[in-house]
Design an enzyme around this catalytic site. Structure first.
Site, PDB file in Angstrom:
ATOM      1  N   LEU A 114       0.833  -1.200   0.000  1.00 22.66           N
ATOM      2  CA  LEU A 114       0.000   0.000   0.000  1.00 22.66           C
ATOM      3  C   LEU A 114       0.866   1.247   0.000  1.00 22.66           C
ATOM      4  O   LEU A 114       0.625   2.203  -0.754  1.00 22.66           O
ATOM      5  CB  LEU A 114      -0.927   0.006   1.220  1.00 22.66           C
ATOM      6  CG  LEU A 114      -1.751   1.280   1.422  1.00 22.66           C
ATOM      7  CD1 LEU A 114      -2.688   1.517   0.240  1.00 22.66           C
ATOM      8  CD2 LEU A 114      -2.530   1.207   2.732  1.00 22.66           C
ATOM      9  N   LYS A 115       1.892   1.265   0.847  1.00 25.74           N
ATOM     10  CA  LYS A 115       2.778   2.420   0.936  1.00 25.74           C
ATOM     11  C   LYS A 115       3.437   2.726  -0.410  1.00 25.74           C
ATOM     12  O   LYS A 115       3.426   3.877  -0.873  1.00 25.74           O
ATOM     13  CB  LYS A 115       3.852   2.169   1.995  1.00 25.74           C
ATOM     14  CG  LYS A 115       4.957   3.222   2.049  1.00 25.74           C
ATOM     15  CD  LYS A 115       4.450   4.561   2.536  1.00 25.74           C
ATOM     16  CE  LYS A 115       5.601   5.544   2.687  1.00 25.74           C
ATOM     17  NZ  LYS A 115       5.134   6.856   3.188  1.00 25.74           N
TER      18      LYS A 115
END
Length: 283
Positions: free
Chosen positions: A167-168
């Site tokens: 996600l990051k």
């Protein structure tokens, strides 16, 4: 009182760790080898100094690793050299594959390894930060409870380690690259004296392209002509002595959609074409 260790407390790490003290946690850090700026930061945030990493790993129940991504595995290896069996949260901007290696390094020592991603500015009285967590369930809630009522808002993701890291990097690959591309665009416009006009055009938009997912299939359907346009942009940048890498990269991505000219596919189908193409060949 929960005892938390923060490794290499930079501007983000120190600020995140300090928020845990709102729940009554004691925050430890190791000053050995750290700069004067780091020491001043630790003092400002009320962190408790320990003699060495061995003392930190012995006393801490939870360790937060928030450091430059290039050092994430090295830091994990240093911690693994000590008998740490608590919860280790890797909050670094690393790939899922790198996170898997960090997990392997710490898991064999008996530690519970949690994958974390920090999104936002350093938390403060006026700014909130998101902390996404994935991994073993027994490690998630103790970490989330550390930040209850603080400026760090935790979000638990289902699944194994790697999901928070994915996600990051999914977010930062757009956010960081778009900032760089904006700088290059303004440099080119400035060379021709049209930077104010470019800003005027840009201010007509108020949302992020990252939020406009419905537009992705339209981009794919138009890539047959937008790709060459990006190549022309690359030529213009090169002529001005500016870096053309991002424009060339965008053209390379669009080449994977060459066969989708004027198509009306849905988002999953369009994204599948990005995976399927090999060596720059359109599917």
């Amino acid at each position: 009182m929960t005892v938390v260790g923060i490794l290499h407390p930079g501007s983000m790490g120190a600020a995140v760790a300090a928020q845990a003290s709102r729940s009554g946690a004691e925050i430890l850090w190791c000053p050995t080898g750290r700069s004067s700026a780091t020491k001043e930061r630790a003092l400002r945030y009320g962190l408790t100094a320990v003699n060495d990493l061995g003392e930190l790993t012995e006393r801490a129940e939870i360790i937060l690793s928030i450091c430059p991504p290039a050092h994430a595995e090295e830091v994990a290896t240093e911690v693994a050299a000590h008998p740490f069996t608590g919860i280790y949260v890797d909050g670094n901007a690393i790939s899922p594959a790198s996170m898997a290696r960090v997990y392997a390094i710490l898991a064999r020592t008996g530690a519970t390894v949690v994958d974390g991603s920090v999104i936002g500015s350093p938390p403060s009285a006026s700014k909130n930060t998101r902390l996404y967590l994935s991994g073993p369930s027994e490690g998630l809630m103790p970490v989330a409870s550390l930040f209850a009522g603080s400026a760090v808002h935790t979000h638990l993701l289902p699944g194994d380690v790697g999901r928070a890291s994915a996600l990051k990097l999914s977010y930062s690959s757009y956010q960081k690259a778009s900032r760089v591309l904006a700088a290059v665009a303004y440099a080119l416009a400035s060379d021709y004296g049209v930077d104010e006009e470019l800003l005027d055009v840009a201010q007509g938009r108020t949302t992020s392209y990252l939020a406009e997912t419905a537009y992705i299939p339209k981009v794919a359907a138009r890539s047959w002509r937008w790709g060459p346009e990006m190549k022309e942009a690359a030529y213009a940048l090169e002529e001005a002595g500016l870096p053309s890498d991002l424009a060339n990269a965008a053209a390379a991505v669009m080449s994977r959609w060459d066969s989708l000219k004027d198509s009306s596919l849905d988002i999953p189908q369009v994204l599948d074409h990005l995976h399927a193409a090999q060596d720059g060949e359109p599917t």
